[in-house]
Design a protein around this motif. Structure first.
Motif, PDB file in Angstrom:
ATOM      1  N   LEU A 124       5.200  16.482   0.709  1.00  0.00           N
ATOM      2  CA  LEU A 124       6.145  17.209  -0.217  1.00  0.00           C
ATOM      3  C   LEU A 124       6.838  15.830  -0.703  1.00  0.00           C
ATOM      4  O   LEU A 124       7.305  14.958   0.091  1.00  0.00           O
ATOM      5  CB  LEU A 124       6.936  17.960   0.658  1.00  0.00           C
ATOM      6  N   PHE A 125       7.117  15.922  -1.992  1.00  0.00           N
ATOM      7  CA  PHE A 125       7.990  14.946  -2.659  1.00  0.00           C
ATOM      8  C   PHE A 125       9.167  15.307  -2.883  1.00  0.00           C
ATOM      9  O   PHE A 125       9.335  16.162  -3.516  1.00  0.00           O
ATOM     10  CB  PHE A 125       6.958  14.407  -3.665  1.00  0.00           C
ATOM     11  N   LEU A 126      10.212  14.315  -2.691  1.00  0.00           N
ATOM     12  CA  LEU A 126      11.601  14.612  -3.064  1.00  0.00           C
ATOM     13  C   LEU A 126      11.742  13.858  -4.313  1.00  0.00           C
ATOM     14  O   LEU A 126      12.850  14.483  -5.093  1.00  0.00           O
ATOM     15  CB  LEU A 126      12.457  13.862  -1.853  1.00  0.00           C
ATOM     16  N   SER A 127      11.366  12.959  -4.952  1.00  0.00           N
ATOM     17  CA  SER A 127      11.573  12.451  -6.006  1.00  0.00           C
ATOM     18  C   SER A 127      10.492  12.388  -7.161  1.00  0.00           C
ATOM     19  O   SER A 127       9.430  13.066  -7.024  1.00  0.00           O
ATOM     20  CB  SER A 127      11.898  10.873  -5.764  1.00  0.00           C
ATOM     21  N   GLU A 128      11.004  12.007  -8.279  1.00  0.00           N
ATOM     22  CA  GLU A 128       9.967  11.819  -9.652  1.00  0.00           C
ATOM     23  C   GLU A 128       9.231  10.517  -9.697  1.00  0.00           C
ATOM     24  O   GLU A 128       8.649  10.403 -10.375  1.00  0.00           O
ATOM     25  CB  GLU A 128      10.674  12.048 -10.802  1.00  0.00           C
ATOM     26  N   THR A 129       9.513   9.568  -8.561  1.00  0.00           N
ATOM     27  CA  THR A 129       8.964   8.315  -8.862  1.00  0.00           C
ATOM     28  C   THR A 129       7.439   8.119  -8.590  1.00  0.00           C
ATOM     29  O   THR A 129       7.082   8.842  -7.650  1.00  0.00           O
ATOM     30  CB  THR A 129      10.029   7.517  -7.957  1.00  0.00           C
ATOM     31  N   ASP A 130       7.072   6.964  -8.937  1.00  0.00           N
ATOM     32  CA  ASP A 130       5.592   6.735  -8.660  1.00  0.00           C
ATOM     33  C   ASP A 130       5.774   5.932  -7.333  1.00  0.00           C
ATOM     34  O   ASP A 130       4.666   6.135  -6.497  1.00  0.00           O
ATOM     35  CB  ASP A 130       4.976   5.569  -9.517  1.00  0.00           C
ATOM     36  N   THR A 131       6.787   5.338  -6.889  1.00  0.00           N
ATOM     37  CA  THR A 131       7.003   4.504  -5.462  1.00  0.00           C
ATOM     38  C   THR A 131       6.834   5.484  -4.532  1.00  0.00           C
ATOM     39  O   THR A 131       6.250   5.162  -3.572  1.00  0.00           O
ATOM     40  CB  THR A 131       8.420   3.844  -5.633  1.00  0.00           C
ATOM     41  N   GLU A 132       7.471   6.877  -4.554  1.00  0.00           N
ATOM     42  CA  GLU A 132       7.555   7.514  -3.456  1.00  0.00           C
ATOM     43  C   GLU A 132       5.791   7.867  -3.102  1.00  0.00           C
ATOM     44  O   GLU A 132       5.644   8.040  -2.040  1.00  0.00           O
ATOM     45  CB  GLU A 132       8.003   8.917  -3.576  1.00  0.00           C
ATOM     46  N   VAL A 133       5.062   8.051  -4.197  1.00  0.00           N
ATOM     47  CA  VAL A 133       3.724   8.436  -3.965  1.00  0.00           C
ATOM     48  C   VAL A 133       3.080   7.341  -3.317  1.00  0.00           C
ATOM     49  O   VAL A 133       2.406   7.655  -2.334  1.00  0.00           O
ATOM     50  CB  VAL A 133       2.840   8.655  -5.291  1.00  0.00           C
ATOM     51  N   LEU A 134       3.294   5.854  -3.335  1.00  0.00           N
ATOM     52  CA  LEU A 134       2.942   4.736  -2.703  1.00  0.00           C
ATOM     53  C   LEU A 134       3.172   4.921  -1.327  1.00  0.00           C
ATOM     54  O   LEU A 134       2.648   4.697  -0.354  1.00  0.00           O
ATOM     55  CB  LEU A 134       3.348   3.651  -3.212  1.00  0.00           C
ATOM     56  N   ALA A 135       4.578   5.228  -1.049  1.00  0.00           N
ATOM     57  CA  ALA A 135       5.138   5.336   0.322  1.00  0.00           C
ATOM     58  C   ALA A 135       4.281   6.390   0.979  1.00  0.00           C
ATOM     59  O   ALA A 135       3.832   6.039   2.215  1.00  0.00           O
ATOM     60  CB  ALA A 135       6.644   5.704   0.354  1.00  0.00           C
ATOM     61  N   HIS A 136       4.280   7.562   0.414  1.00  0.00           N
ATOM     62  CA  HIS A 136       3.230   8.704   1.212  1.00  0.00           C
ATOM     63  C   HIS A 136       1.863   7.906   1.489  1.00  0.00           C
ATOM     64  O   HIS A 136       1.160   8.547   2.199  1.00  0.00           O
ATOM     65  CB  HIS A 136       3.273   9.833   0.328  1.00  0.00           C
ATOM     66  N   LEU A 137       1.353   7.464   0.459  1.00  0.00           N
ATOM     67  CA  LEU A 137      -0.142   7.062   0.664  1.00  0.00           C
ATOM     68  C   LEU A 137      -0.095   6.055   1.698  1.00  0.00           C
ATOM     69  O   LEU A 137      -1.132   6.157   2.515  1.00  0.00           O
ATOM     70  CB  LEU A 137      -0.568   6.331  -0.887  1.00  0.00           C
ATOM     71  N   ILE A 138       0.823   5.201   1.891  1.00  0.00           N
ATOM     72  CA  ILE A 138       0.326   4.114   3.045  1.00  0.00           C
ATOM     73  C   ILE A 138       0.552   5.007   4.170  1.00  0.00           C
ATOM     74  O   ILE A 138      -0.132   4.763   5.159  1.00  0.00           O
ATOM     75  CB  ILE A 138       1.821   3.341   2.743  1.00  0.00           C
ATOM     76  N   GLY A 139       1.670   6.171   4.387  1.00  0.00           N
ATOM     77  CA  GLY A 139       1.775   6.825   5.606  1.00  0.00           C
ATOM     78  C   GLY A 139       0.599   7.533   5.808  1.00  0.00           C
ATOM     79  O   GLY A 139      -0.007   7.820   6.920  1.00  0.00           O
ATOM     80  N   ASP A 140       0.011   8.117   4.824  1.00  0.00           N
ATOM     81  CA  ASP A 140      -1.117   8.771   4.794  1.00  0.00           C
ATOM     82  C   ASP A 140      -2.443   8.096   5.418  1.00  0.00           C
ATOM     83  O   ASP A 140      -3.566   8.377   6.016  1.00  0.00           O
ATOM     84  CB  ASP A 140      -1.759   9.473   3.345  1.00  0.00           C
TER      85      ASP A 140
END
Ligand code: M6R
Length: 613
Positions: A124-140
């Protein structure tokens, strides 16, 4: 326009990071945030607005002892790209476990696809940013080793990044990486700083390590371990910043312009570092984002820009034709945008802009995109509008240029254009050995420039003897023709002497009528093809009483015999020689203006960045 600071050591991390963000505020920002490590957990504070708002918020909302106890953290000033400047869009962003925090400069171009893939897995994403996607990708990607997870994630992203990652599972570390967006690591005594810009570091240490593209560093308070994205160790030397933080912003120089001229061996080394491939005899410019096939299919290069950037483009025109056998042309950006340029998908349009904010160049980019051309930019200011809108291109890494008169940006623009032409040339025209030879010459540019800068005093003495002139002519041929234009521009903008640049052959088609006894003609007569013709043109000027200042190749007695005064630049490849030649003319212009008592850094009527038509 975005800035990163990371700190790991013994000091109060939150205060350190806030001070570091303040030093990056000159870039322009709209929100800020920081994350610190406390008792194995990550605490985050974010705020829209200025760094002072973030500071007030953190001090109001966080327990006071967090400022004393937390000694590791990362922070960011954001200039909104993906989503407005809200608290939720501000960095740092967390992965879904909350155990990984990330700050990021650059743009993850394929974030939509990655986001859709992660959402399908329940993220689940909280923001509209590309950066949050990278944070989640690293976690994944995290299977118990965050470094490996960052490598794995970075292999999947397209676009540019400078990142700093904090993980609760390994609290004594920050992981930093870059591709196309600078990261510099300050190595202190028992403390290490990660930043996007040395200005956040220089008050604390002079010892820095510049990451190259695709470097990834594991940083602790007393170590920096750098690998490539395949986990192979790489060695990056510790460099001295060489900037005296106590000497205010001018670092002891009388003017920013002189400081920036003298910085050029360093800024050129930064522009070139990691971008030459001596195995293939080519250049590595990942920001271009082009496949070998796309490059091979190009039919034309159109270079657009204004002022000094336009002159860099004119040198590039020679480079693309000579090295890459590619039809190249240069267009003034304001003209280009209104003239209905004929463009297609096999045309590469390169927008050249130090600031990345010049209104006409930006409009030219939009026009070229509209017409389906392949558009990229060559900018100095990271995150600038032109860089973002083109989405691909090559940063100059010249460092902040404060003087209105552009100097180090020009030479870095030319160096990058030469590397682009080398890369294209290897795909289209010349063989590996030829490529290696040229790469070796490009690698030596900082050294050639260093040799010219050692001539500062003799050039100042020559300039003094020309300082009272009201008019001057600059002439050159081939790639030195645009250098003549640039030399004349430097002189007119800071010394207010009326100076004009001409092709050496063009004088006798009109301007020679203006020559009188002792009218200065600054002739670029380096030992490159066309020199003999230029020497002939010089004689035509001498016959009319002109006083000749020649830029010649070191040791060229034949050329020296034609001059009243001479400045010798090192012998090098004709295209490479444009850079030391330009530096000699920058010094000449600077000293002319100084002898005339002009306001050098902020000349009348001029602004650093021209954001109106
Ligand atoms: O930021 P840009 O490179 O787009 O700026 C273009 C011109 O305004 C700029 O180069 C100008 O000509 C310089 N002041 C010349 O020194």
């Amino acid at each position: 326009m975005c800035g990163i600071v990371g700190y790991i050591g013994k000091a109060d991390a939150a205060s350190f990071l806030i001070n570091g963000l303040r030093r990056l505020e000159y870039r322009g920002d709209d929100s800020a945030g920081l994350a610190v490590m406390e008792d194995g957990r990550i605490a985050v504070a974010k705020s829209p607005g200025k760094v002072s708002t973030l500071s007030d918020r953190a001090r109001a909302e966080w327990p006071a002892d967090r400022f004393e106890r937390a000694t590791t953290g990362i922070a960011h000033t954001r200039w909104a790209t993906h989503g407005p400047p809200t608290e939720v869009n501000a960095h740092p962003h967390l992965d879904r476990s909350g155990a990984i925090a990330l700050v990021h400069n650059g743009i993850i171009e394929n974030y939509r696809g990655l986001r859709a893939r992660l959402e399908a897995k329940g993220h689940l994403f909280l923001s509209e940013t590309d950066t949050e996607v990278l944070a989640h990708l690293i976690g994944d990607c995290d299977k118990g080793d965050v470094f490996q997870a960052v490598c794995h994630a970075l292999h999947q992203v397209e676009g540019t990044f400078g990142i700093a990652v904090l993980t609760a599972r390994e609290p004594g570390k920050i992981i930093a990486a870059r591709r196309g967006s600078p990261i510099v690591i300050g190595v202190g005594e028992g403390e290490t700083i990660v930043a996007s810009d040395a200005s956040a570091i220089l008050a604390h240490t002079q010892r820095v390590i510049y990451l190259d593209d695709n470097d990834i560093a594991i940083v602790s308070a007393d170590s920096v371990d750098i690998r490539d994205l395949n986990n192979v160790p790489v060695i990056r030397e510790i460099a001295e910043l060489g900037i005296d933080a106590a000497a205010a912003e001018k670092d002891g120089y009388e003017h920013f312009m002189l400081k920036e001229i003298h910085e050029q061996p360093h800024s050129l080394a930064n522009a070139i570092r990691g971008r030459l491939d001596f195995n293939l005899g080519s250049a590595v410019l990942s920001g271009m984002g082009t496949s070998a096939r796309e490059l091979a299919e190009l039919g034309r290069v159109v270079l657009v820009g204004c002022g000094t950037s336009l002159h860099a483009g004119l040198v590039g025109e020679y480079a693309f034709e000579d090295l890459a056998d590619l039809h190249a042309e240069v267009q003034q950006a304001a003209e280009f945008r209104y003239r209905n340029p004929i463009l297609g998908s096999r045309d590469l349009v390169v927008a050249i802009s130090q600031s990345g904010e010049t209104a006409d160049t930006l409009a030219a980019v939009r026009e070229a995109r509209q017409k389906g051309a392949f558009v990229m930019s060559l900018c100095n200011v990271v995150g600038s509008t032109i860089a973002r809108e083109t989405g691909r291109g090559v940063y100059l890494h010249a460092g902040p240029e404060i003087s209105v008169a552009s100097t180090k940006a020009f030479t870095c623009q030319v160096a990058v254009l030469l590397m682009m032409a080398l890369k294209l040339g290897r795909g289209r025209r010349f063989c590996r050995d030829e490529g290696i030879r040229l790469a070796r010459e490009i690698e030596r540019i900082p050294q050639f420039v260093e040799e010219v800068i050692r001539l500062d005093e003799p050039i100042a003495a020559i300039a003094e003897s020309y300082a009272m002139t009201e008019h001057a002519f600059f002439i050159g041929r081939g790639p030195m023709f645009p250098v003549a234009l640039e030399g004349a521009l430097k002189v007119k903008e800071i010394s207010y002497i009326h100076a004009e640049g001409y092709h050496a052959a063009e004088l006798k088609h009109g301007p020679i009528a203006l020559l009188e006894k002792d009218t200065p003609v600054i002739a670029i007569a380096c030992d490159i093809p066309g020199k003999d013709k230029t020497l002939g043109n010089i004689e035509e000027c001498r016959a009319r009483g002109a006083r000749i200042l020649g830029l010649i190749t070191d040791g060229d007695q034949e050329a020296a015999a034609h001059m009243d005064d001479a400045i010798a630049i090192p012998r090098c490849h004709p295209l490479v020689a444009t850079i030391p030649a330009a530096v000699a003319l920058q010094l000449f212009a600077y000293h002319l203006a100084r002898h005339r008592g002009c306001e050098i850094d902020q000349p009348r009527n001029l602004a650093k960045s021209v954001t109106v038509e």
